[in-house]
Each structure stands twice: as structure tokens, then as C-alpha cells.
Design a protein around this motif. Structure first.
Motif, mmCIF file in Angstrom:
data_model
loop_
_atom_site.group_PDB
_atom_site.id
_atom_site.type_symbol
_atom_site.label_atom_id
_atom_site.label_comp_id
_atom_site.label_asym_id
_atom_site.label_seq_id
_atom_site.Cartn_x
_atom_site.Cartn_y
_atom_site.Cartn_z
ATOM 1 N N ALA A 147 2.955 0.092 20.360
ATOM 2 C CA ALA A 147 3.002 -1.189 19.772
ATOM 3 C C ALA A 147 4.325 -0.557 18.909
ATOM 4 C CB ALA A 147 1.914 -0.064 18.603
ATOM 5 N N LEU A 148 5.330 -1.621 19.336
ATOM 6 C CA LEU A 148 6.413 -1.331 18.508
ATOM 7 C C LEU A 148 6.138 -2.155 16.633
ATOM 8 C CD1 LEU A 148 9.400 -2.231 19.258
ATOM 9 C CD2 LEU A 148 9.397 -3.879 17.721
ATOM 10 N N VAL A 149 6.928 -1.505 15.774
ATOM 11 C CA VAL A 149 7.410 -1.640 14.230
ATOM 12 C C VAL A 149 8.140 -1.680 13.552
ATOM 13 C CG1 VAL A 149 5.813 -1.497 12.587
ATOM 14 C CG2 VAL A 149 4.424 -1.097 13.813
ATOM 15 N N SER A 150 8.505 -3.106 13.768
ATOM 16 C CA SER A 150 10.460 -2.900 13.035
ATOM 17 C C SER A 150 10.763 -3.309 12.186
ATOM 18 C CB SER A 150 11.071 -3.491 13.979
ATOM 19 O OG SER A 150 11.332 -4.175 14.751
ATOM 20 N N ARG A 193 10.152 -0.073 3.534
ATOM 21 C CA ARG A 193 9.152 0.010 2.471
ATOM 22 C C ARG A 193 7.839 -0.888 2.963
ATOM 23 N NH1 ARG A 193 11.171 -2.844 -0.913
ATOM 24 N NH2 ARG A 193 10.093 -5.020 -1.681
ATOM 25 N N HIS A 194 7.906 -2.002 3.651
ATOM 26 C CA HIS A 194 6.388 -2.603 4.317
ATOM 27 C C HIS A 194 6.275 -1.888 4.974
ATOM 28 C CE1 HIS A 194 6.581 -4.604 0.256
ATOM 29 N NE2 HIS A 194 7.580 -5.081 0.889
ATOM 30 N N THR A 195 7.610 -2.197 5.753
ATOM 31 C CA THR A 195 7.786 -1.419 7.555
ATOM 32 C C THR A 195 6.899 -0.214 7.815
ATOM 33 O OG1 THR A 195 9.193 -2.392 8.292
ATOM 34 C CG2 THR A 195 9.016 -0.397 9.848
ATOM 35 N N ALA A 196 7.400 0.997 6.881
ATOM 36 C CA ALA A 196 6.365 2.072 7.378
ATOM 37 C C ALA A 196 5.098 1.915 6.810
ATOM 38 C CB ALA A 196 7.540 2.840 6.297
ATOM 39 N N ASP A 197 4.634 1.276 6.045
ATOM 40 C CA ASP A 197 2.980 0.995 5.648
ATOM 41 C C ASP A 197 2.023 0.608 7.118
ATOM 42 O OD1 ASP A 197 3.862 1.924 2.923
ATOM 43 O OD2 ASP A 197 3.651 -0.112 2.122
ATOM 44 N N VAL A 198 3.326 0.095 7.059
ATOM 45 C CA VAL A 198 2.407 -1.473 8.874
ATOM 46 C C VAL A 198 2.249 0.120 9.797
ATOM 47 C CG1 VAL A 198 2.536 -3.301 10.313
ATOM 48 C CG2 VAL A 198 3.000 -3.515 8.404
ATOM 49 N N GLY A 199 3.187 0.344 9.665
ATOM 50 C CA GLY A 199 3.229 1.987 11.586
ATOM 51 C C GLY A 199 2.504 2.357 10.971
ATOM 52 N N LEU A 200 2.203 3.720 9.842
ATOM 53 C CA LEU A 200 2.190 4.705 9.784
ATOM 54 C C LEU A 200 0.294 3.918 10.113
ATOM 55 C CD1 LEU A 200 4.217 6.513 7.484
ATOM 56 C CD2 LEU A 200 3.803 6.759 9.033
ATOM 57 N N GLU A 201 -0.139 3.120 9.099
ATOM 58 C CA GLU A 201 -1.180 2.526 8.698
ATOM 59 C C GLU A 201 -1.737 2.621 11.162
ATOM 60 O OE1 GLU A 201 -4.377 -0.712 7.352
ATOM 61 O OE2 GLU A 201 -2.718 -0.430 6.885
#
Length: 341
Positions: A147-150, A193-201
Motif C-alpha cells: 500500500a502507498l498512502v501519500s 494529518r489526513h494522510t497519517a490517519d488514513v495510513g495508520l488506520e
């Protein structure tokens, strides 16, 4: 939000090899050349240990090591504590350097070099795809989940080659969500802040074998000349690394077996606001490594020059995506006691 709903040892293993191929930059102290296959060998095992690869866009090495005029010592409490407990840092002043190969020293070429282990995959921030397989594809081809979340939407362009997009989770940018402002970026940029939420979830829910998490605000604030905003964004990145560490601790043996690499795509010019080929000093970056398999601690010396192209071979070794090789085909950064070679 639409994009959120849709997205849902020893450091002996840290093998840094010079990935050859077109566009590779000669080293002043050459190391062993290995050519990992572009695709996964059919008889090779699935990924053996999870990896989280975090990038923090455009952060100067001076600020990571509290040698600059923006981030004071002690401003990264979560990261500093992790380094003391189970981490190592490469690229500290007086202990060797790691650099982007360039020659452009802008974001997309840097990310392409990180993801493929090859320089020259991308000439500027407008390239569409990469020619060679990325780490995400290699994990997928090995039967793993990637997965890539950026925050930066353009990073999604080089997550995979054009013909190999299936079965890799990609969430890059805000996907046009009008409820999310792109500031401090522009266009489809998604705030960290949104990217971190998505990635960590996603990390805890999907448990990918490889998670690439790209934070982008430091570079955006620096381009605005906003040093206070840049410093705040680095403190937030530190908090994200703390959240990541706690998330891994909740994941039991899998979390304990996960290695985390943190790196920048490029540095900054002496004038701070910009970077690129006109500012060769912006080639210099840094690398942090965390996890139970990392036995070295704190700032370690690297007697040989390193490149961003060394990150992918390192990740392949940690993930178990390479076959066993003879000693002359590898260059180990640390020995079994965590001492630098």
C-alpha cells in the motif's frame, strides 16, 4: 470524507548495494554491484517480515540532527526516544553521507529512486510512470500486500508501472474532496494529518507487508519561506512516528517484527526555500531505521557514500525479496554487533 472511506536482527540485514542500470551515478567509493531481478523469482518465498517506509518531503539533514537554525535539539521527542530504544540514524554530520543521485534533486525523481532502487527513472515532477518495477509491485508479485498512502497526489503516478496497477492499494492526495483544503500544498494535495490517519488506520486494518507513508507538508511550508510552519510540520511528523510506534505495539508479534525506515526524497538549498540541480547541497538526505532487528543505536558511521538508490535493496533484504547471495555480492552497513563496517 470520500477518500477516507475509499482507502480503507540486526541491522546486518540492512544491505545497501549499488543498483546499476541506466542513469546510475558513479560513486567515489564504489560498493558491490547487484542487479535485483525486475520481477519476483517464482521459487522465492513470500515476504518474511513487514516493512513500513516513511518519507518526509524535503527535510534537511541539519534539522533531523538538530544542527540547523530551524529545529532545536529535543524538538523530536518521539523520534529521539525510538532511536535510543531500537533505532539507528545514517547521514549525521561527520559520520558519512547519503544523497539523492539527481541531477535534479526534486521530489518525483527522488521518490522514483527510493521505490525502484534506480536513478534516472524520472527527470522532473511531471513524469507519469516508472520503467522498472517498484517495491510495491515486488511485494505484490511475491504474494504479499502493498500500500502507498501519500499527501502528494503525484506520488500515485509512480507507485507502479503503467501496466501493473492492479492489487496495490494507492491513496495519493485528497481525491478532489472539496471538504479538505490542500493548504499548505495546492491542487490535490492532502494535508499530513489526513494522510497519517488514513495510513495508520490502513496499517492496523489491512496489515500490509509493505506500507509506504508519504508526508509532504515540510517541503510545502519551506517553499512558502515559512520556517515556523516548516518547524511545526516536522514536530507533527515526529508525532506521527510516535503514533506509528504505538500502533505497531498493538499489533503483537507482527508489529514487533516490523522494521521502519524513514527517509527524505531530497534536502534543501543553502537558502532554505528551494532545492534542485542548481543547489547541489540539496542532494544530501538522511535515513532512520527502527525495529527489533535494528541493533545499532543512535548516530552510526557509514564509511562509504550512500544513495537513495540504496533504500530499495535494503528494503528487499528486510522483506526477504532477494535470494541468498554470496558475500562478494553484498555490502553490509553494520556487522552482527551493530558496529558500522
Amino acid at each position: 470524507m470520500r477518500w477516507l472511506a475509499a482507502t480503507l536482527g540486526a541491522l546486518v540485514s540492512l544491505v545497501l548495494s549499488c543498483a546499476g542500470g541506466e542513469g546510475a551515478v558513479p560513486r567515489t567509493a564504489p560498493i558491490a554491484v547487484t542487479e535485483p531481478p525486475a520481477t519476483r523469482p517464482v521459487d522465492a518465498p513470500a515476504p518474511r517480515s513487514p516493512l513500513v517506509l516513511v518519507t518526509i518531503d524535503g527535510v534537511r539533514w541539519q534539522d533531523v540532527f538538530a544542527e540547523g537554525d530551524v529545529v532545536a535539539r529535543g524538538a523530536w521527542p518521539e523520534t529521539d526516544a525510538w532511536l535510543r530504544d531500537e533505532g539507528a540514524a545514517v547521514g549525521a554530520p561527520g559520520r558519512g553521507e547519503i544523497r539523492a543521485s539527481g541531477p535534479h534533486f526534486v521530489s518525483l525523481p527522488g521518490y522514483a529512486e527510493i521505490l525502484t532502487g534506480r536513478a534516472g527513472q524520472c527527470a522532473d515532477n511531471d513524469c507519469k510512470r516508472v520503467e522498472h518495477a517498484t517495491l510495491l509491485e515486488e511485494v505484490r508479485d511475491a504474494g504479499g500486500k502493498a500500500a502507498l498512502v501519500s499527501s502528494w497526489d503525484r506520488l500515485g503516478r509512480i507507485a507502479t508501472r503503467a501496466s501493473k496497477q492492479n492489487d496495490v492499494i494507492v491513496s495519493a492526495g485528497r481525491h478532489g474532496d472539496p471538504g479538505v483544503s490542500p493548504f499548505p500544498g495546492e491542487g490535490d494535495f492532502r494535508p499530513d494529518r489526513h494522510t497519517a490517519d488514513v495510513g495508520l488506520e490502513l496499517l492496523e486494518r489491512e496489515r500490509p507487508d509493505l506500507l509506504f507513508l508519504g508526508l509532504g507538508e515540510p517541503d510545502e511550508y519551506a517553499h512558502h519561506g515559512d520556517r515556523a510552519g516548516y518547524a511545526r510540520s516536522l514536530r507533527y511528523a515526529d508525532a506521527v512516528l510516535g503514533r506509528l510506534r504505538r500502533a505497531l505495539s498493538r499489533m503483537g508479534p507482527r508489529g514487533a517484527d516490523t522494521t521502519v525506515l524513514v527517509v527524505a526524497d531530497h534536502g534543501r538549498s543553502a537558502g532554505f526555500n528551494d532545492h534542485g540541480g542548481h543547489a547541489p547541497e540539496s542532494a544530501r538526505v538522511w535515513l532512520l531505521a527502527f525495529g527489533a532487528r535494528v541493533t545499532a543505536r543512535g548516530r552510526v558511521a557509514s564509511p562509504r557514500p550512500r544513495r537513495l538508490s540504496d533504500v530499495a535493496p535494503t528494503a528487499r533484504e528486510l522483506l526477504g525479496l532477494t535470494r541468498a547471495r554470496t558475500a562478494d555480492g553484498l555490502t553490509e552497513l553494520f556487522d552482527a554487533d551493530g558496529a558500522p563496517r
